[in-house]
Scaffold this motif. Structure first.
Motif, PDB file in Angstrom:
ATOM      1  N   PHE A 113     168.785  61.106  44.028  1.00  0.00           N
ATOM      2  CA  PHE A 113     169.264  62.486  43.980  1.00  0.00           C
ATOM      3  C   PHE A 113     169.199  63.167  45.339  1.00  0.00           C
ATOM      4  O   PHE A 113     168.636  62.657  46.296  1.00  0.00           O
ATOM      5  N   GLU A 115     167.580  65.892  46.172  1.00  0.00           N
ATOM      6  CA  GLU A 115     166.353  66.590  46.569  1.00  0.00           C
ATOM      7  C   GLU A 115     165.164  65.637  46.640  1.00  0.00           C
ATOM      8  O   GLU A 115     164.368  65.575  45.714  1.00  0.00           O
ATOM      9  N   THR A 118     161.575  67.087  45.884  1.00  0.00           N
ATOM     10  CA  THR A 118     161.110  67.487  44.550  1.00  0.00           C
ATOM     11  C   THR A 118     161.419  66.459  43.477  1.00  0.00           C
ATOM     12  O   THR A 118     161.152  66.686  42.314  1.00  0.00           O
ATOM     13  N   SER A 119     162.000  65.321  43.884  1.00  0.00           N
ATOM     14  CA  SER A 119     162.415  64.361  42.869  1.00  0.00           C
ATOM     15  C   SER A 119     161.312  63.404  42.443  1.00  0.00           C
ATOM     16  O   SER A 119     161.474  62.657  41.491  1.00  0.00           O
ATOM     17  N   LEU A 120     160.188  63.425  43.163  1.00  0.00           N
ATOM     18  CA  LEU A 120     159.055  62.597  42.749  1.00  0.00           C
ATOM     19  C   LEU A 120     158.012  63.498  42.100  1.00  0.00           C
ATOM     20  O   LEU A 120     157.809  64.637  42.531  1.00  0.00           O
ATOM     21  N   ASN A 121     157.338  62.976  41.087  1.00  0.00           N
ATOM     22  CA  ASN A 121     156.341  63.776  40.379  1.00  0.00           C
ATOM     23  C   ASN A 121     155.113  63.988  41.271  1.00  0.00           C
ATOM     24  O   ASN A 121     154.479  63.025  41.694  1.00  0.00           O
TER      25      ASN A 121
END
Lengths: 338, 306
Positions: A113, A115, A118-121
């Motif tokens: 994606f 972003e 912010t795409s990893l937890n």
């Protein structure tokens, strides 16, 4: 565009190679409190096996929505599908039971994606998040999974991969995180990688590295890539075939070099002309006037009519049909550039 | 990690000192003369003055405060005017009942509130969400004495499953704890829901789904670990509030906790006891927050660095 040499191999056309993924006449929309509106109208595109296909257009034109719909990642309600098919490897994804769909996501189709930040937890380690993919789709022992993860991280050019597994997302830079997203998406050796604006949020130097990496990995792993971008530079760099979307419709499709040399649709031409070029000394960049009409106030005729320099009365009244020029190009316009 | 702990601990210490100052001022501003209350109505002016001198209440305020601090350090909270016993002993004798109720109530609050909140968030905007939120609204707005009396009537009087109030073991604890669980659980479910709704819109939730993670695990693993933080902070606060929040429930069930002690001592303006209870309640809030501060970094690694 000196580097845009004609490629000798012209099997790139969507009707020449067997498609791995094809959207066929997908029409979908969203129901809201103010009523429902159509977001995608009769969208069709194909990604052949082992090739990179670009999906280009301004923000809000429906690029991401089309792949999110295909992957069945939009909550329904509010999303609804009116008609169309999403055929992947001979099966219509829209008809699969949720459990079968789950086995395709992350396994046969990987996604990255826009972003990376912010795409990893943020609360789980990189190792946990990568191993999770293997735990779901492959039954591997922890040690084997760790080895596979380290290998894949190394393949994406990440140094000290074994240590990275113990780290958390907030300890890594955006470029590293995007590489980890790529490694995670490729762990199961997917047939298709959907890259949704993979380089938009990154520094220019990192952008080039990521694109180069994707190219290498594609050759390595023999996969197809659907590259969603608003950046024509990315298209020139990596795609063989391109679909141009505007306001929820595909308006032009062509081989990448054809798009740059002979764009048929005025919108495509507008996009190309609004790219900055160093060779021409201009104070101002060319822009396309106006804005993309929102899904709730699209005109009866061509969606681009209001902004188009070649607009006629017919354009305002009737929707243009998709016209196939040859196997290399098709345009939906009443009045295309010759 | 050690530095983090030291900082937190230091901050808590400063807050405690601030609290002692406020409780001390409290005694000064309570509109009742403790000396008059001790001496009785018929005492002469001379007796009153001598008692005032004995208690040290004729000395300047800063001196009184320092002496008060000195006594606190030795664990001396003063003597109750009415019950003629040490306030510290009084509070200590009520503490077990309050702690029992606190653990029981938080257990039920979490048991009712958290699953309801998660459930509602994962079915946001649908019927199940609306039903859960109506239930939580009823819980939040129902007065404790109504819920308490209702439960007492149904489960203790009609069905005779539990004793009709009083202090004792688990069977005595259940009804008061459930009463607090129902009224407090509503808040937990609302906080859990709004936090989870927010988390479920994050990009990493989309990533988890794109990886093929089962929807239940998306919510309970990827979502919950991020969404539970504000709820833990709330439990920390609750530990403190429970020292005073349970007055009504304690009276309904005849539960001899700190709440009742507070209520009784306010009625007769027993200033040393009021001061002692206030201090303990404030300390409990500090301790609860401190515990939450310790637990949260275990859940969210981003909180570990600072």
């Amino acid at each position: 565009m000196a580097e845009q040499k004609a490629r000798p191999d012209s099997r790139a056309g969507p009707d020449n190679a067997e498609p791995l993924l094809s959207l066929k006449g997908l029409t979908m929309g969203f129901r809201t409190d103010e009523g429902s509106f159509i977001a995608l109208e009769d969208v069709s595109y194909e990604v052949p096996k082992g090739q990179t296909v670009g999906l280009v257009g301004e923000s809000g034109c429906g690029k991401s929505v089309s792949v999110m719909t295909a992957m069945r990642l939009l909550p329904s309600p509010p999303a609804f599908i009116r008609s169309g098919q999403v055929v992947f490897d001979g099966r219509d994804l829209l008809k699969l039971v949720p459990e079968s769909m789950r086995h395709i996501r992350g396994n046969r189709i990987g996604m990255i994606f826009q972003e990376p930040m912010t795409s990893l937890n943020p609360t789980f380690s990189i190792g946990f998040q990568m191993r999770e993919v293997l735990r779901i789709h492959r039954s591997l022992k922890r040690k084997e999974a760790d080895e596979l993860c380290t290998d894949m991280l190394a393949k994406t050019g990440i140094g000290a991969p074994a240590q990275r597994l113990k780290q958390y997302p907030h300890e890594l830079s955006g470029g590293l995180r995007q590489r980890i997203m790529i490694a995670m998406a490729l762990l199961c050796g997917p047939d298709l990688l959907i890259a949704d604006e993979p380089t938009t949020a990154l520094d220019v130097t990192i952008q080039a590295q990521i694109l180069e990496l994707l190219k290498e990995l594609q050759q390595d792993l023999q996969m197809s890539i659907l590259m969603i971008t608003h950046d024509l530079g990315v298209v020139a760099e990596s795609c063989r075939y391109v679909y141009v979307m505007y306001a929820g419709c595909v308006v032009e499709s062509a081989e990448a070099e054809r798009i740059f040399s002979e764009p048929g649709h005025p919108y495509t031409r507008g996009l190309i002309n609004s790219r900055p070029r160093i060779a021409e000394k201009r104070e101002w960049l060319k822009t396309i006037p106006g804005m993309v009409p929102g899904p709730d106030n699209r005109p009866p005729g061509c969606n681009y009519a209001e902004r188009c320099e070649r607009c006629t009365e017919q354009c305002r009244q009737e929707q243009p049909q998709f016209v196939q020029y040859d196997h290399k190009q098709a345009v939906a316009c009443w009045n295309p550039y010759p | 990690m050690f530095l983090f702990l030291a900082k937190r601990f230091g901050a808590s210490g400063l807050i405690v000192i601030g609290i002692t100052f406020i409780t001390f001022l409290l005694s000064y501003f309570i509109p009742a003369d403790p000396v008059r209350m001790l001496a009785g109505r018929s005492a002469t002016q001379e007796t009153v003055e001598s008692i005032r001198h004995q208690l040290g209440l004729d000395q300047p305020l800063p001196v009184q405060y320092l002496k008060y601090l000195g006594r606190l350090v030795q664990g001396d909270l003063g003597r109750s005017y009415k019950q003629k016993t040490q306030v510290a002993e009084l509070i200590a004798s009520r503490m077990p009942a309050t702690l029992k109720l606190l653990v029981g109530a938080i257990f039920f609050e979490v048991l009712f509130g958290i699953p309801a909140g998660i459930f509602a968030a994962s079915r946001r905007g649908r019927k199940a969400d609306n039903l859960a939120m109506i239930a939580s609204f009823v819980g939040v707005s129902a007065p404790q004495f109504v819920v308490g009396l209702l439960l007492l009537w149904v489960f203790a009087y009609k069905m005779a499953l539990y004793p009709l109030g009083g202090y004792g073991g688990l069977s005595h604890l259940i009804l008061p704890a459930v009463t607090l669980g129902i009224t407090g659980g509503g808040w937990y479910s609302r906080m859990m829901r709004s936090s989870m709704v927010d988390v479920l819109q994050q990009d990493y939730i989309r990533t988890a789904r794109a990886k093929g993670v089962r929807e239940s695990a998306v919510v309970l693993v990827h979502g919950l670990r991020n969404a539970v933080l504000p709820v833990i902070a709330m439990i920390g606060m609750d530990i403190g509030f429970f020292m005073s929040w349970t007055v009504v429930v304690e009276s309904v069930y005849g539960w001899p906790g700190i709440g009742q002690l507070t209520w009784q001592s306010i009625q007769v303006i027993d200033t040393p006891v009021i001061m002692g209870v206030t201090l303990v309640a404030a300390l409990a809030i500090v301790i609860g927050n401190f515990m939450a501060d310790l637990i949260m970094p275990l859940i969210d690694p981003r909180l570990r660095v600072r």
